[in-house]
Design an enzyme around this catalytic site. Structure first.
Site, short mmCIF file in Angstrom:
data_model
loop_
_atom_site.label_atom_id
_atom_site.label_comp_id
_atom_site.label_asym_id
_atom_site.label_seq_id
_atom_site.Cartn_x
_atom_site.Cartn_y
_atom_site.Cartn_z
N ASP A 11 0.96 -1.27 -0.10
CA ASP A 11 0.24 0.12 0.30
C ASP A 11 1.03 1.43 -0.20
OD1 ASP A 11 -1.63 2.52 0.82
OD2 ASP A 11 -1.94 1.09 2.49
N LYS A 73 2.27 11.72 -3.44
CA LYS A 73 1.60 10.65 -4.44
C LYS A 73 0.34 11.78 -4.90
CE LYS A 73 -2.19 7.05 -4.01
NZ LYS A 73 -1.93 5.93 -2.64
N GLU A 150 -7.21 0.40 -3.91
CA GLU A 150 -7.53 0.33 -2.70
C GLU A 150 -8.18 -0.22 -2.78
OE1 GLU A 150 -5.50 4.06 -2.26
OE2 GLU A 150 -3.36 3.60 -2.61
N ASP A 173 -13.03 4.67 1.58
CA ASP A 173 -12.15 5.09 1.64
C ASP A 173 -11.25 6.40 1.34
OD1 ASP A 173 -9.16 4.92 1.67
OD2 ASP A 173 -9.03 3.07 0.10
P1 ADP Z 1 -3.20 7.83 2.97
O1 ADP Z 1 -3.86 6.26 2.36
O2 ADP Z 1 -3.71 8.67 1.67
O3 ADP Z 1 -1.60 7.73 2.67
P2 ADP Z 1 -3.95 6.57 5.81
O4 ADP Z 1 -5.13 6.09 5.07
O5 ADP Z 1 -2.67 6.58 6.52
O6 ADP Z 1 -3.71 7.85 4.16
O7 ADP Z 1 -4.44 8.37 6.25
C1 ADP Z 1 -3.85 9.26 6.44
C2 ADP Z 1 -4.40 10.67 6.67
O8 ADP Z 1 -5.73 10.55 8.33
C3 ADP Z 1 -3.92 11.77 6.92
O9 ADP Z 1 -4.40 12.89 6.59
C4 ADP Z 1 -3.98 11.54 8.90
O10 ADP Z 1 -4.07 13.08 9.64
C5 ADP Z 1 -5.37 11.53 8.78
N1 ADP Z 1 -5.63 10.37 10.12
C6 ADP Z 1 -4.92 9.51 11.01
N2 ADP Z 1 -5.41 9.56 12.43
C7 ADP Z 1 -6.95 10.37 12.12
C8 ADP Z 1 -7.59 10.89 13.59
N3 ADP Z 1 -7.77 9.89 14.09
N4 ADP Z 1 -8.67 11.95 12.97
C9 ADP Z 1 -8.70 12.40 12.27
N5 ADP Z 1 -7.79 11.64 11.08
C10 ADP Z 1 -6.14 11.05 10.65
MG MG Z 2 -4.51 4.46 2.11
#
Ligand code: ADP
Ligand code: MG
Length: 605
Positions: A11, A73, A150, A173
């Protein structure tokens, strides 16, 4: 032969990335250096040209914004280079650095040698973005076996244990940079994607920037200063914005608190401002509503009503925002599944796909079919207005949400008298005029026999493969002359040369890197402190004292509610800050502030 090559799922996220593989029949996250399973998708280059990826790179984001790249990304598929330290890189090269970090972890677990990979992309990624992702994987040294969507991956992780019944599943997602929604159905061992929709430029990052603008607005109003013009101040605000956002997912109120954001008229400017969850929700509501519109689109395209959905799966860190759950509850009248890990599901699902390919999971257990997320076709002359025919009408050959792999053809007539060349312009999108869609490529079919307009017929065939990559063939019916182009190779020679160039420049970087036996590159604190972006002299001692006292206050406050290891860490922070405040050494104080800030980030989540 491929049976013996290990295969993993990856991922590659905007914010976090992870690799996983099947172990003992189940998908498992592969621990990266330092024991973390999921690593921040952040790349830092220190002054000696060493590349650091993951948590340490993320820690450098605020101190050295111009030596650090995050959220790459969002730029995948663009050919604009980004600056990292003294060098410039293409987005796929930066992504390759992240993937290389994961590859090292994979090699560490499975031993050195060739590895195949299944890499995920947002369902809504277009051809170029997919191609860039595939390239990134290859640059990092993987043989990229498949690119999968995804939300489909997330559903696979879930479906592995739920394949027997007939269920309709909706995957929502919302990650850091992208939003996808897919509707799937499981039936008799087949997991079928019915429809996908999304926006590849909408995610938690956007929520952060809304908070950054709110904070910047306050500073402007209170002091007439614009922190957004200052790279370091902007990075500080961004970091604080994300922290505030995350606090608001569990508290009703949060305080943005930065002792020093920037210097204005030679004075340090700090920020203290409170925001309620409700205010934040209002800020992001239009963006959330956009995601809901996509949810409704996907349902309509799948021919289902909300009540037909049995399972709502929430994936991506941003689904931790309570308002997201509330809004989805309003639509589906049921809680989302709790047994899906929002951060791991995609990597685990990619590992399931890898497991199917590698023979660790039987094909009888699960067959997955996916769809093309958008329509693909060519530009034609619009003749609905008779003599006023207009060019640039979009003629769809593979409609959106067609099951893939797909192959479709359509027949077109020549439009010019005695034309001997047919120009094929390929687009993807949903608008009836190509100018509003995405241009994928162009080629010419030569050798069409000269004849009056409309007499010669050209058959155009589109084949869209499982990786979401398009191949186009055009054939003149009367003389059987044909021409085939893989859109991926449309720029072929140039692409190959560019790829080689990328490979060479990354190779040079990795040669610089420490060898296998050496510990993972760590941020070197000295270069951290005297880096050009972080001049200690900038902050006078008084401002630092103020900063240390704010940190001390925060640590004490947290300590009152903390127990166990957390409490011990907080006591250490308090001691550290107190010690540094008592001494009169600026360098010492700066070091303590940095260390305490890092420790506090660890504790305060
Ligand atoms: P990606 O797949 O795009 O890398 P993720 O699924 O890892 O993203 O999600 C990352 C996002 O989730 C970031 O913008 C982060 O700030 C947000 N995030 C993580 N934990 C929380 C939370 N508890 N509340 C709100 N947003 C969150
Ligand atoms: Mg993701």
């Amino acid at each position: 032969m491929s049976e013996s090559v290990p295969i993993v799922g990856i991922d590659l996220g905007t914010t976090y990335s992870a690799a996983a593989c099947i172990q003992k029949g189940r998908p498992q996250i592969i621990p990266a250096a330092g024991g973390q399973g999921i690593i921040p998708s952040v790349v830092h280059m220190d002054r000696s040209g060493r590349v650091i990826v993951g948590r340490d790179a993320r820690a450098a984001l605020v101190a050295m914004p111009n030596r650090t790249v995050a959220a790459i990304k969002r730029q995948m598929g663009s050919d604009k280079k980004v600056k990292l330290g003294d060098k410039e890189f293409l987005p796929q090269e930066i992504s390759a650095l992240i993937l290389k970090e994961l590859k090292d972890a994979v090699d560490n677990l499975l031993g050195p040698g060739e590895k195949e990979a299944v890499i995920t992309v947002p369902a809504y990624f277009n051809d170029e973005q997919r191609r860039a992702t595939q390239q990134a994987g290859e640059l990092a040294g993987f043989v990229v076996e498949r690119i999968i969507n995804e939300p489909t991956a997330a559903a696979m992780a879930f479906g592995l244990y739920n394949m027997q019944e007939n269920r309709n599943i909706l995957v929502y997602d919302l990650g850091g940079g992208t939003f996808d929604v897919s509707v799937l159905e499981t039936l008799g061992g087949i997991l079928e994607v019915k429809a996908s929709a999304g926006n590849s430029l909408l995610g938690g990052e956007d929520f952060d920037w809304l908070l950054v603008n709110w904070m910047a607005g306050i500073l402007k109003e209170r002091h007439g200063a614009d922190p957004l013009k200052d790279l370091k101040a902007k990075a500080l605000l961004k970091e604080e914005a994300e922290r505030v956002k995350i606090v608001l997912s569990r508290e009703e109120k949060a305080t943005a608190s930065l002792p020093v954001v920037m210097f204005h008229k030679n004075k340090p400017l700090g920020l203290e401002a409170e925001i309620s969850r409700k205010e934040f929700e209002e800020m992001i509501e239009p963006l959330l509503q956009e995601t809901l519109n996509k949810v409704r689109d996907a349902l309509t395209e799948a021919g289902l009503e909300a009540e037909n959905i049995q399972d709502v799966l929430l994936v991506g860190g941003s689904t931790r925002i309570p308002r997201v759950r509330e809004l989805l509850y309003e639509i589906f009248q049921k809680e989302a599944r709790k047994d899906v890990h929002p951060d791991e599901a995609v990597a685990l699902g990619a590992a399931v796909q890898a497991g199917i390919k590698g023979g660790n999971i039987s094909k009888d257990e699960m067959i997955v079919t996916d769809v093309a997320p958008f329509s693909m076709g060519i530009a034609v002359m619009d003749n609905s207005f008779g003599p006023n025919a207009r060019e640039g009408r979009f003629s769809v050959i593979i409609p959106k949400n067609t099951a893939i792999p797909a192959s479709r053809k359509d027949t077109f007539c020549t439009v010019g008298d005695y034309q001997t060349v047919a120009s094929i312009e390929v687009y993807q999108g949903e608008h009836r005029w190509v100018e509003n869609n995405k241009h994928l490529g162009k080629f010419s079919l030569e050798g069409v026999p000269p004849a009056p307009a409309g007499e010669e017929k050209i058959v155009v065939e589109f084949r869209y493969n499982l990786n979401g990559i398009l191949e186009v063939t055009a054939k003149c019916l009367s003389n059987n002359k044909s021409m085939q182009v893989v859109m991926q190779d449309a720029l072929s020679r140039f692409a190959r040369e560019a790829f080689q160039e990328s490979a060479t420049s990354l190779e040079a970087l990795w040669k610089n890197a420490p060898g296998e036996e050496e510990p993972q590159a760590q941020l070197d604190i000295d270069s951290y402190l005297d880096d050009e972006d972080f001049t200690v002299e900038d902050k006078d001692h008084q401002a630092m004292e103020e900063e240390a006292r704010v940190l001390l206050k925060r640590a004490k406050k947290l300590k009152s509610a903390a127990i166990g290891l957390k409490r011990k860490k907080l006591l250490d922070i308090i001691d550290l800050l107190k010690g540094a405040l008592e001494g009169n050494d600026s360098d010492n104080l700066a070091g303590a502030i940095d260390e305490a800030t890092d420790l506090l980030i660890d504790v305060d989540v």
